[in-house]
Write an enzyme that holds these catalytic residues in place. Structure first.
Site, short mmCIF file in Angstrom:
data_model
loop_
_atom_site.label_atom_id
_atom_site.label_comp_id
_atom_site.label_asym_id
_atom_site.label_seq_id
_atom_site.Cartn_x
_atom_site.Cartn_y
_atom_site.Cartn_z
N ALA A 105 0.82 -1.22 0.00
CA ALA A 105 0.00 0.00 0.00
C ALA A 105 0.84 1.26 0.00
O ALA A 105 0.37 2.34 -0.35
CB ALA A 105 -0.94 0.00 1.21
N ARG B 253 10.96 7.28 -1.72
CA ARG B 253 12.36 7.40 -2.15
C ARG B 253 12.62 6.97 -3.59
O ARG B 253 13.69 7.19 -4.12
CB ARG B 253 13.26 6.61 -1.17
CG ARG B 253 13.44 7.32 0.15
CD ARG B 253 14.21 6.47 1.13
NE ARG B 253 13.39 5.38 1.66
CZ ARG B 253 13.89 4.34 2.32
NH1 ARG B 253 15.19 4.24 2.51
NH2 ARG B 253 13.10 3.40 2.79
N ASP C 267 8.00 -5.23 -2.32
CA ASP C 267 9.22 -4.62 -2.83
C ASP C 267 10.45 -5.50 -2.63
O ASP C 267 11.57 -5.02 -2.58
CB ASP C 267 9.44 -3.25 -2.16
CG ASP C 267 9.59 -3.34 -0.66
OD1 ASP C 267 9.46 -4.45 -0.11
OD2 ASP C 267 9.83 -2.30 -0.02
N LYS D 231 8.50 -4.38 -42.89
CA LYS D 231 7.36 -4.05 -42.03
C LYS D 231 6.13 -4.80 -42.49
O LYS D 231 5.75 -4.72 -43.66
CB LYS D 231 7.11 -2.54 -42.07
CG LYS D 231 6.00 -2.09 -41.17
CD LYS D 231 5.11 -1.07 -41.84
CE LYS D 231 3.68 -1.52 -41.84
NZ LYS D 231 2.80 -0.65 -42.60
N ASN E 231 4.78 1.80 -50.31
CA ASN E 231 3.49 1.31 -49.81
C ASN E 231 2.56 2.41 -49.35
O ASN E 231 1.41 2.17 -49.05
CB ASN E 231 3.72 0.33 -48.66
CG ASN E 231 4.39 1.00 -47.47
OD1 ASN E 231 5.26 1.85 -47.63
ND2 ASN E 231 4.00 0.63 -46.27
C1 UD1 Z 1 9.15 -3.04 8.35
C2 UD1 Z 1 9.25 -3.76 9.68
C3 UD1 Z 1 10.72 -3.89 10.06
C4 UD1 Z 1 11.48 -4.61 8.97
C5 UD1 Z 1 11.28 -3.90 7.63
C6 UD1 Z 1 11.87 -4.71 6.52
C7 UD1 Z 1 7.24 -3.07 10.87
C8 UD1 Z 1 6.71 -2.23 11.96
N1 UD1 Z 1 8.55 -2.99 10.67
O1 UD1 Z 1 9.65 -1.73 8.56
O2 UD1 Z 1 10.84 -4.60 11.27
O3 UD1 Z 1 12.84 -4.68 9.29
O4 UD1 Z 1 9.89 -3.75 7.34
O5 UD1 Z 1 11.83 -3.94 5.33
O6 UD1 Z 1 6.50 -3.79 10.26
N2 UD1 Z 1 2.89 -1.05 4.18
C9 UD1 Z 1 1.54 -1.02 3.92
N3 UD1 Z 1 0.76 -0.27 4.71
C10 UD1 Z 1 1.25 0.48 5.73
C11 UD1 Z 1 2.63 0.44 5.98
C12 UD1 Z 1 3.43 -0.34 5.19
O7 UD1 Z 1 1.05 -1.68 3.01
O8 UD1 Z 1 0.46 1.13 6.41
C13 UD1 Z 1 3.74 -1.86 3.31
C14 UD1 Z 1 4.73 -1.01 2.51
O9 UD1 Z 1 4.20 -0.66 1.27
C15 UD1 Z 1 5.90 -1.96 2.39
C16 UD1 Z 1 5.83 -2.82 3.65
O10 UD1 Z 1 4.51 -2.70 4.12
O11 UD1 Z 1 5.79 -2.80 1.28
C17 UD1 Z 1 6.82 -2.43 4.71
O12 UD1 Z 1 6.54 -1.12 5.11
P1 UD1 Z 1 7.65 -0.08 5.52
O13 UD1 Z 1 7.04 1.19 5.87
O14 UD1 Z 1 8.71 -0.08 4.51
O15 UD1 Z 1 8.17 -0.77 6.84
P2 UD1 Z 1 9.52 -0.49 7.54
O16 UD1 Z 1 9.41 0.73 8.34
O17 UD1 Z 1 10.61 -0.58 6.56
CA CA Z 2 10.88 -0.98 4.17
#
Ligand code: UD1
Ligand code: CA
Length: 457
Positions: free
Chosen positions: A11, A16, A102, A349, A384
């Site tokens: 979501a 970045r 990701d 073509k 053509n």
């Molecule tokens: C999260 C983990 C962290 C881990 C890291 C690995 C938590 C609290 N922390 O942190 O321990 O080391 O991933 O990358 O879970 N997402 C949603 N909805 C939201 C928030 C996030 O769908 O409300 C999705 C993001 O799109 C992403 C994934 O969840 O694909 C991780 O979210 P992100 O905000 O990157 O988490 P981190 O802070 O990196």
């Molecule tokens: Ca992350």
């Protein structure tokens, strides 16, 4: 069989990436990141995949279509919240694997081992963890003196001792469905980021009497892509994997570092790929071909024994033993039959080129059907386009087209005809006829000498 469902968190916007599009649809080796994750989950045996969407939801849906189910998270209030909004799509029994959109490098082999480990250990939660030399930014796995997992602490919430832990949370887990549902009721947002952390489920489940463990994966596989620099890193790893798979299947790749082959491409045994070659989409290439250097092939079918040098082919079919290039372009909807020879600086073509036909140099053929054993002279052109519409040209078998001939379409040249060099042909040429359509040559004897005397030269 137990329910085994995968939930992919996707979501977030991925600020970045500095992109107008959601992060997870950016491509690695031609395939959107989230699609790599979906495929790995399915190949690992997951029966159903649910993707949580938010930012750019429609763009992600366009990519994944109806291969998965969707949950929608309007505001990104944290990973725990993302699971909460999906809970109606998750099973009541069995297990839920949670992945992120990701991490394109996660393989089905690792996910399968991860799932088997989770079942074997009868865990309530298994975390996919890894060891990072530089763990900054990641949640850390906190264990007791016996090595049992106690909790995950987020980087922003970690104290100095916890920051020194190198075992990190990949953000991927397998939950027992029952424990997942129970823990979601207890996750709050009282932390440094004011988010609902899915990672809080670890402590909650332990408190509820559940068992938590961690399965370790290589850092390469769990690498998340947050920036375009990391996208390039992921691309490099994936490209190496793809090229190695081809090599182990009997394809020679002279320089894998400069060879780009898509994941859906099929290549036959003993084919050699020279440097600087890009092969994309649903392309298939037969056996014993030589492709490249510097060729670009997209969504095309190429038979056995073809030799393609410095050329581009798009959405076309080449049968067997065809020689193409250097510097040729085959544009969409073209079909080239066996043993045809298409040389340098030619463009084809939407045309059919018959068996054994030669188009050696400097020719354009568009919207035409060219028969067997035809010779297209140097610089011959199919005209053509009349400025408004495209017209069709049909050239029979064994026709000889002289150099610098214009074939003005619509036109039919029947079998065995012979067209004199420099002709501009506008009317049908009968079978076996010689067609000449140019002025006769006049020679003016002594003209140069006379002109010089008059001071004109
Ligand atoms: C999260 C983990 C962290 C881990 C890291 C690995 C938590 C609290 N922390 O942190 O321990 O080391 O991933 O990358 O879970 N997402 C949603 N909805 C939201 C928030 C996030 O769908 O409300 C999705 C993001 O799109 C992403 C994934 O969840 O694909 C991780 O979210 P992100 O905000 O990157 O988490 P981190 O802070 O990196
Ligand atoms: Ca992350």
């Amino acid at each position: 069989m137990d329910n085994f469902v995968t939930l992919i968190l996707a979501a977030g916007l991925g600020k970045r990436m500095k992109s107008k599009h959601p992060k997870v649809i950016h491509k690695v080796c031609g395939r959107p990141m989230v699609e790599w994750v979906v495929r790995s989950a399915k190949e690992a045996g997951s029966q159903d995949v649910v993707v949580v969407l938010g930012h750019g939801a429609n763009e992600v849906k366009n990519v994944l279509g109806d291969s998965v189910k969707y949950a929608y998270q309007e505001k990104q209030l944290g990973t725990g919240h993302a699971v909460m909004v999906s809970k109606d799509l998750l099973p009541d029994t069995g297990n839920v694997m949670i992945l992120t959109g990701d991490t394109p490098l996660i393989t089905s082999e690792t996910l399968k081992k991860f799932y088997d480990f989770h079942l074997r250990e009868q865990n309530s939660i298994t975390i996919l963890s890894s060891f990072f030399d530089v763990p900054d930014g990641y949640g850390r796995i906190v264990r007791d003196s016996n090595g049992n997992v106690l909790k995950i602490v987020e980087d922003k919430d970690a104290n100095d001792v916890e920051k020194g832990i190198h075992e990190i949370n990949s953000g991927m887990y397998i939950f027992n469905s029952d424990y997942l549902r129970k823990s979601l009721q207890h996750i709050g947002n009282n932390n440094a980021q004011g988010e609902y952390y899915l990672t809080d489920a670890i402590e909650i489940v332990i408190r509820l009497g559940g068992k938590v463990g961690a399965y370790q994966a290589s850092s390469e596989e769990i690498m998340g892509v947050n920036t375009r620099v990391q996208l390039k890193d992921a691309e490099k790893v994936m490209r190496k994997r793809i090229n190695e798979r081809f090599m182990l299947d009997g394809v020679t790749i002279i320089d894998p570092d400069s060879t780009y082959i898509g994941p859906d491409v099929v290549i036959g045994m003993d084919t050699i790929i020279y440097p600087g070659t890009i092969i994309e989409g649903k392309t298939t290439i037969g056996e014993d071909c030589e492709i490249g250097p510097n060729s670009y092939i997209i969504d095309s079918e190429i038979g056995n024994g073809c030799k393609i040098v410095f050329s581009m082919i798009t959405e076309s079919k080449l049968h067997n033993n065809i020689k193409l290039g250097p510097f040729a372009q085959i544009r969409p909807e073209s079909v080239i039959h066996d043993n045809a020879k298409l040389g340098n600086f030619i463009e084809i073509k939407k045309s059919v080129i018959g068996e054994g036909t030669k188009v050696p140099h400097l020719t354009y053929i568009g919207d035409a059907e060219v028969g067997k054993r035809v010779n297209m002279g140097c610089g011959s052109i199919v005209v053509n386009y009349d400025g408004k519409n495209k017209h069709k040209t049909i050239i029979g078998d064994d026709v000889f087209v002289g150099c610098n001939v214009n074939l003005v379409s619509p036109l039919k040249v029947n079998d065995n005809a012979f067209i004199a060099a420099g002709s501009t042909i506008t009317d049908e040429v009968p079978e076996g006829a010689l067609a000449i359509a140019r002025c006769r040559q006049t020679n003016k004897e002594g003209w140069v000498e006379e002109r010089r005397k008059k001071g004109g030269l």
